[in-house]
Design a protein around this motif. Sequence first.
Motif, PDB file in Angstrom:
ATOM      1  N   CYS A  63      74.506  27.736  -1.522  1.00 17.83           N
ATOM      2  CA  CYS A  63      75.464  26.718  -1.947  1.00 17.83           C
ATOM      3  C   CYS A  63      74.817  25.712  -2.898  1.00 17.83           C
ATOM      4  O   CYS A  63      75.449  25.261  -3.859  1.00 17.83           O
ATOM      5  CB  CYS A  63      76.073  26.004  -0.747  1.00 17.83           C
ATOM      6  SG  CYS A  63      74.864  25.287   0.376  1.00 17.83           S
ATOM      7  N   ILE A  64      73.561  25.385  -2.654  1.00 12.61           N
ATOM      8  CA  ILE A  64      72.848  24.472  -3.560  1.00 12.61           C
ATOM      9  C   ILE A  64      72.706  25.106  -4.932  1.00 12.61           C
ATOM     10  O   ILE A  64      72.902  24.459  -5.954  1.00 12.61           O
ATOM     11  CB  ILE A  64      71.461  24.106  -2.991  1.00 12.61           C
ATOM     12  CG1 ILE A  64      71.618  23.226  -1.767  1.00 12.61           C
ATOM     13  CG2 ILE A  64      70.606  23.410  -4.043  1.00 12.61           C
ATOM     14  CD1 ILE A  64      70.321  22.895  -1.072  1.00 12.61           C
ATOM     15  N   ASN A  65      72.348  26.368  -4.961  1.00 11.52           N
ATOM     16  CA  ASN A  65      72.133  27.066  -6.231  1.00 11.52           C
ATOM     17  C   ASN A  65      73.411  27.208  -7.054  1.00 11.52           C
ATOM     18  O   ASN A  65      73.349  27.208  -8.284  1.00 11.52           O
ATOM     19  CB  ASN A  65      71.516  28.438  -5.983  1.00 11.52           C
ATOM     20  CG  ASN A  65      70.128  28.332  -5.400  1.00 11.52           C
ATOM     21  OD1 ASN A  65      69.419  27.365  -5.627  1.00 11.52           O
ATOM     22  ND2 ASN A  65      69.742  29.323  -4.612  1.00 11.52           N
ATOM     23  N   ILE A  66      74.560  27.327  -6.401  1.00 14.59           N
ATOM     24  CA  ILE A  66      75.799  27.528  -7.137  1.00 14.59           C
ATOM     25  C   ILE A  66      76.490  26.212  -7.506  1.00 14.59           C
ATOM     26  O   ILE A  66      77.349  26.181  -8.383  1.00 14.59           O
ATOM     27  CB  ILE A  66      76.753  28.459  -6.371  1.00 14.59           C
ATOM     28  CG1 ILE A  66      77.737  29.099  -7.332  1.00 14.59           C
ATOM     29  CG2 ILE A  66      77.465  27.725  -5.258  1.00 14.59           C
ATOM     30  CD1 ILE A  66      78.423  30.322  -6.797  1.00 14.59           C
ATOM     31  N   CYS A  67      76.098  25.115  -6.886  1.00 16.79           N
ATOM     32  CA  CYS A  67      76.748  23.824  -7.123  1.00 16.79           C
ATOM     33  C   CYS A  67      76.269  23.215  -8.437  1.00 16.79           C
ATOM     34  O   CYS A  67      75.143  22.745  -8.545  1.00 16.79           O
ATOM     35  CB  CYS A  67      76.477  22.860  -5.969  1.00 16.79           C
ATOM     36  SG  CYS A  67      77.298  21.276  -6.175  1.00 16.79           S
ATOM     37  N   THR A  68      77.128  23.203  -9.432  1.00 14.07           N
ATOM     38  CA  THR A  68      76.778  22.665 -10.748  1.00 14.07           C
ATOM     39  C   THR A  68      76.834  21.137 -10.778  1.00 14.07           C
ATOM     40  O   THR A  68      76.295  20.519 -11.682  1.00 14.07           O
ATOM     41  CB  THR A  68      77.710  23.223 -11.831  1.00 14.07           C
ATOM     42  OG1 THR A  68      79.058  22.918 -11.484  1.00 14.07           O
ATOM     43  CG2 THR A  68      77.541  24.722 -11.965  1.00 14.07           C
ATOM     44  N   ALA A  69      77.469  20.533  -9.795  1.00 17.46           N
ATOM     45  CA  ALA A  69      77.589  19.076  -9.738  1.00 17.46           C
ATOM     46  C   ALA A  69      76.464  18.418  -8.935  1.00 17.46           C
ATOM     47  O   ALA A  69      76.388  17.206  -8.851  1.00 17.46           O
ATOM     48  CB  ALA A  69      78.941  18.695  -9.132  1.00 17.46           C
ATOM     49  N   SER A  70      75.583  19.206  -8.352  1.00 17.48           N
ATOM     50  CA  SER A  70      74.492  18.716  -7.491  1.00 17.48           C
ATOM     51  C   SER A  70      75.008  17.876  -6.320  1.00 17.48           C
ATOM     52  O   SER A  70      74.363  16.929  -5.889  1.00 17.48           O
ATOM     53  CB  SER A  70      73.490  17.911  -8.309  1.00 17.48           C
ATOM     54  OG  SER A  70      72.935  18.684  -9.320  1.00 17.48           O
ATOM     55  N   ALA A  71      76.156  18.245  -5.798  1.00 13.25           N
ATOM     56  CA  ALA A  71      76.737  17.528  -4.663  1.00 13.25           C
ATOM     57  C   ALA A  71      76.079  17.928  -3.350  1.00 13.25           C
ATOM     58  O   ALA A  71      76.023  17.134  -2.417  1.00 13.25           O
ATOM     59  CB  ALA A  71      78.237  17.790  -4.593  1.00 13.25           C
ATOM     60  N   ILE A  72      75.552  19.134  -3.269  1.00 17.68           N
ATOM     61  CA  ILE A  72      74.874  19.624  -2.070  1.00 17.68           C
ATOM     62  C   ILE A  72      73.379  19.610  -2.348  1.00 17.68           C
ATOM     63  O   ILE A  72      72.936  20.081  -3.392  1.00 17.68           O
ATOM     64  CB  ILE A  72      75.351  21.036  -1.696  1.00 17.68           C
ATOM     65  CG1 ILE A  72      76.871  21.049  -1.497  1.00 17.68           C
ATOM     66  CG2 ILE A  72      74.655  21.522  -0.428  1.00 17.68           C
ATOM     67  CD1 ILE A  72      77.457  22.417  -1.295  1.00 17.68           C
ATOM     68  N   PHE A  73      72.620  19.074  -1.417  1.00 16.60           N
ATOM     69  CA  PHE A  73      71.176  18.944  -1.634  1.00 16.60           C
ATOM     70  C   PHE A  73      70.414  19.299  -0.365  1.00 16.60           C
ATOM     71  O   PHE A  73      70.963  19.244   0.737  1.00 16.60           O
ATOM     72  CB  PHE A  73      70.822  17.531  -2.111  1.00 16.60           C
ATOM     73  CG  PHE A  73      71.316  16.441  -1.202  1.00 16.60           C
ATOM     74  CD1 PHE A  73      70.523  15.946  -0.181  1.00 16.60           C
ATOM     75  CD2 PHE A  73      72.585  15.905  -1.367  1.00 16.60           C
ATOM     76  CE1 PHE A  73      70.975  14.950   0.655  1.00 16.60           C
ATOM     77  CE2 PHE A  73      73.067  14.908  -0.534  1.00 16.60           C
ATOM     78  CZ  PHE A  73      72.241  14.421   0.482  1.00 16.60           C
ATOM     79  N   LYS A  74      69.162  19.642  -0.540  1.00 15.79           N
ATOM     80  CA  LYS A  74      68.279  20.015   0.578  1.00 15.79           C
ATOM     81  C   LYS A  74      67.769  18.746   1.243  1.00 15.79           C
ATOM     82  O   LYS A  74      67.326  17.825   0.566  1.00 15.79           O
ATOM     83  CB  LYS A  74      67.109  20.857   0.064  1.00 15.79           C
ATOM     84  CG  LYS A  74      66.204  21.350   1.143  1.00 15.79           C
ATOM     85  CD  LYS A  74      65.104  22.210   0.558  1.00 15.79           C
ATOM     86  CE  LYS A  74      64.150  22.673   1.642  1.00 15.79           C
ATOM     87  NZ  LYS A  74      63.091  23.520   1.094  1.00 15.79           N
ATOM     88  N   LEU A  75      67.836  18.723   2.567  1.00 14.49           N
ATOM     89  CA  LEU A  75      67.279  17.601   3.320  1.00 14.49           C
ATOM     90  C   LEU A  75      65.776  17.799   3.471  1.00 14.49           C
ATOM     91  O   LEU A  75      65.302  18.920   3.643  1.00 14.49           O
ATOM     92  CB  LEU A  75      67.927  17.497   4.694  1.00 14.49           C
ATOM     93  CG  LEU A  75      69.409  17.131   4.708  1.00 14.49           C
ATOM     94  CD1 LEU A  75      69.937  17.144   6.147  1.00 14.49           C
ATOM     95  CD2 LEU A  75      69.639  15.760   4.086  1.00 14.49           C
ATOM     96  N   SER A  76      65.045  16.726   3.436  1.00 11.03           N
ATOM     97  CA  SER A  76      63.587  16.796   3.571  1.00 11.03           C
ATOM     98  C   SER A  76      63.161  17.027   4.987  1.00 11.03           C
ATOM     99  O   SER A  76      63.736  16.659   5.917  1.00 11.03           O
ATOM    100  CB  SER A  76      62.963  15.503   3.095  1.00 11.03           C
ATOM    101  OG  SER A  76      63.305  15.272   1.751  1.00 11.03           O
TER     102      SER A  76
END
Length: 76
Positions: A63-76
């Motif tokens: 989902c992160i890779n396909i999201c062009t808006a950068s709305a989904i991000f990896k938590l640290s």
Amino acid sequence: MRQNFFKTESKSTSFLGLNTRKCNACWKCINICSKNVISRINLPWHKHVKFVNRSECIGCMKCINICTASAIFKLS
């Protein structure tokens, strides 16, 4: 309006976070998620994705890779 409509739990899983303000409601992430973790809020004035079935997220990051808006991000 339904009680708990804007619950903060729908904005994260164990692996991912979600910035609903960045989401442009393209729904690509919903289609790519094989675990059905992502759903949508699709009201005429309010559209974005949300996390449901959060415990099912395996952190594949599709989902992160396909999201062009950068709305989904990896938590640290």
